[in-house]
Enzyme design. Sequence first.
Site, PDB file in Angstrom:
ATOM      1  N   HIS A 157       0.668   7.366   9.953  1.00  0.00           N
ATOM      2  CA  HIS A 157       0.626   6.916  11.344  1.00  0.00           C
ATOM      3  C   HIS A 157       1.132   8.001  12.298  1.00  0.00           C
ATOM      4  O   HIS A 157       1.970   8.824  11.912  1.00  0.00           O
ATOM      5  CB  HIS A 157       1.523   5.682  11.532  1.00  0.00           C
ATOM      6  CG  HIS A 157       0.970   4.425  10.951  1.00  0.00           C
ATOM      7  ND1 HIS A 157       1.699   3.610  10.115  1.00  0.00           N
ATOM      8  CD2 HIS A 157      -0.237   3.829  11.104  1.00  0.00           C
ATOM      9  CE1 HIS A 157       0.962   2.561   9.784  1.00  0.00           C
ATOM     10  NE2 HIS A 157      -0.216   2.669  10.365  1.00  0.00           N
ATOM     11  N   ASP A 212       2.033  -6.193   2.695  1.00  0.00           N
ATOM     12  CA  ASP A 212       2.568  -5.285   3.720  1.00  0.00           C
ATOM     13  C   ASP A 212       2.980  -6.008   5.010  1.00  0.00           C
ATOM     14  O   ASP A 212       3.244  -5.354   6.018  1.00  0.00           O
ATOM     15  CB  ASP A 212       1.518  -4.207   4.044  1.00  0.00           C
ATOM     16  CG  ASP A 212       1.366  -3.189   2.914  1.00  0.00           C
ATOM     17  OD1 ASP A 212       2.331  -2.445   2.669  1.00  0.00           O
ATOM     18  OD2 ASP A 212       0.314  -3.173   2.261  1.00  0.00           O
ATOM     19  N   ARG A 250      -4.866  -5.784   5.300  1.00  0.00           N
ATOM     20  CA  ARG A 250      -3.879  -6.164   6.316  1.00  0.00           C
ATOM     21  C   ARG A 250      -4.503  -6.887   7.518  1.00  0.00           C
ATOM     22  O   ARG A 250      -3.770  -7.340   8.400  1.00  0.00           O
ATOM     23  CB  ARG A 250      -3.101  -4.917   6.790  1.00  0.00           C
ATOM     24  CG  ARG A 250      -2.367  -4.210   5.645  1.00  0.00           C
ATOM     25  CD  ARG A 250      -1.285  -3.301   6.149  1.00  0.00           C
ATOM     26  NE  ARG A 250      -0.288  -4.044   6.923  1.00  0.00           N
ATOM     27  CZ  ARG A 250       0.683  -3.495   7.643  1.00  0.00           C
ATOM     28  NH1 ARG A 250       0.779  -2.184   7.675  1.00  0.00           N
ATOM     29  NH2 ARG A 250       1.535  -4.227   8.314  1.00  0.00           N
ATOM     30  N   LEU A 265       0.838  -1.212   0.000  1.00  0.00           N
ATOM     31  CA  LEU A 265       0.000   0.000   0.000  1.00  0.00           C
ATOM     32  C   LEU A 265       0.867   1.254   0.000  1.00  0.00           C
ATOM     33  O   LEU A 265       1.959   1.259   0.587  1.00  0.00           O
ATOM     34  CB  LEU A 265      -0.877   0.025   1.249  1.00  0.00           C
ATOM     35  CG  LEU A 265      -1.934  -1.068   1.377  1.00  0.00           C
ATOM     36  CD1 LEU A 265      -2.544  -1.025   2.778  1.00  0.00           C
ATOM     37  CD2 LEU A 265      -3.015  -0.894   0.317  1.00  0.00           C
ATOM     38  N   GLU A 321       5.163  -4.360  12.891  1.00  0.00           N
ATOM     39  CA  GLU A 321       4.769  -3.470  13.988  1.00  0.00           C
ATOM     40  C   GLU A 321       3.257  -3.227  14.013  1.00  0.00           C
ATOM     41  O   GLU A 321       2.697  -2.937  15.072  1.00  0.00           O
ATOM     42  CB  GLU A 321       5.475  -2.123  13.826  1.00  0.00           C
ATOM     43  CG  GLU A 321       5.057  -1.093  14.853  1.00  0.00           C
ATOM     44  CD  GLU A 321       5.821   0.197  14.721  1.00  0.00           C
ATOM     45  OE1 GLU A 321       6.683   0.426  15.577  1.00  0.00           O
ATOM     46  OE2 GLU A 321       5.574   0.968  13.774  1.00  0.00           O
ATOM     47  N   ASP A 322       2.587  -3.341  12.860  1.00  0.00           N
ATOM     48  CA  ASP A 322       1.198  -2.903  12.807  1.00  0.00           C
ATOM     49  C   ASP A 322       0.158  -3.880  13.368  1.00  0.00           C
ATOM     50  O   ASP A 322      -0.837  -3.427  13.941  1.00  0.00           O
ATOM     51  CB  ASP A 322       0.846  -2.476  11.371  1.00  0.00           C
ATOM     52  CG  ASP A 322       1.617  -1.226  10.979  1.00  0.00           C
ATOM     53  OD1 ASP A 322       1.706  -0.314  11.817  1.00  0.00           O
ATOM     54  OD2 ASP A 322       2.149  -1.177   9.864  1.00  0.00           O
ATOM     55  N   CYS A 364       8.602   0.370  11.857  1.00  0.00           N
ATOM     56  CA  CYS A 364       7.558  -0.563  11.415  1.00  0.00           C
ATOM     57  C   CYS A 364       8.060  -1.958  11.078  1.00  0.00           C
ATOM     58  O   CYS A 364       7.270  -2.893  10.996  1.00  0.00           O
ATOM     59  CB  CYS A 364       6.803   0.025  10.238  1.00  0.00           C
ATOM     60  SG  CYS A 364       7.864   0.497   8.875  1.00  0.00           S
ATOM     61  N   ARG A 377      -6.232   4.832  10.271  1.00  0.00           N
ATOM     62  CA  ARG A 377      -6.130   3.389  10.559  1.00  0.00           C
ATOM     63  C   ARG A 377      -6.579   3.027  11.976  1.00  0.00           C
ATOM     64  O   ARG A 377      -6.878   1.876  12.250  1.00  0.00           O
ATOM     65  CB  ARG A 377      -4.673   2.933  10.387  1.00  0.00           C
ATOM     66  CG  ARG A 377      -4.097   3.119   8.999  1.00  0.00           C
ATOM     67  CD  ARG A 377      -4.594   2.046   8.057  1.00  0.00           C
ATOM     68  NE  ARG A 377      -4.037   2.227   6.721  1.00  0.00           N
ATOM     69  CZ  ARG A 377      -2.877   1.702   6.306  1.00  0.00           C
ATOM     70  NH1 ARG A 377      -2.168   0.966   7.123  1.00  0.00           N
ATOM     71  NH2 ARG A 377      -2.446   1.920   5.077  1.00  0.00           N
TER      72      ARG A 377
END
Length: 263
Positions: free
Chosen positions: A169, A68, A93, A26, A73-74, A256, A138
């Site tokens: 972010h 992704d 994701r 993305l 980290e996400d 990330c 997000r």
Amino acid sequence: MSRPLRAFDFDSAIARKPGTSVVKGLRAGGQEDPDFEAVSAEHDAYVAALRHAGVEVQVLEPLEAFPDSVFVEDPALVFHEGAILLRPGVGSREGETAAIAPVLRDRFDRVLELGAGYVDGGDVLTTSDRVMIGLSARTDREGAEALISSLAKLGRKGEIVHTPSSVLHFKSDCSLMDDTTILSTQRLAESGVFSGFETLIVPEGEEGAANALRINDTIFLAEGFPGTLALLEGAGYHLATLKTSEIAKIDAGLSCMSLRWLS
Ligand code: CIR
């Protein structure tokens, strides 16, 4: 062992190799596709740098179905006290959480799940006395409030803040330099979210440098930001630069690509 005093002391980390699908990751702007080999080289150097800084890094296999997924980290948060499985706020994701859950259950005694809403780990900044959660495209309020409840179970205090609308972010625009100092963009600092901290402001035009990464006694900074490098060196920090120009084409920073904790 009791909670670490320094929020940037780590001995353990998880990363995930990029799959060839990473080139379709993305991106908010119209950047060209990154080159797979160049992304892999940047990722290899990143993992080597973490190891050099004293961290044992578990490198997971690529997940081709999730372009992704290199950004571990996400989908989760990790602390000395345990892990929290998050729910990334973009449909492509969401499945990354289920993919990383068994790894975290293997590594942590306590693994909590976000009760409601959406949170990307990139919106979460851990400091020694609070965990800042930036609302963004997000991360929604429902998710942030659910995260505060999960954090409380781990003995951590959460605080909801706002993310500048121009960035992906919260942590795209800030990072922890030490227990009392945050590196930030001007646009984020002027919103007043960092009361109680000293802020170091990246020079105008170097906003991409704000997502630096302190690990133990080293601050990793993306290459190509001479003003920020000089600012941090002048403040007495030990710096190392990492090439991120290829992975940055899909909106990546330095934090990330790993989940980090003190075991
Ligand atoms: C995304 O849009 O989700 C990825 N292309 C980039 C995620 C970067 N994650 C982070 O900074 N925590």
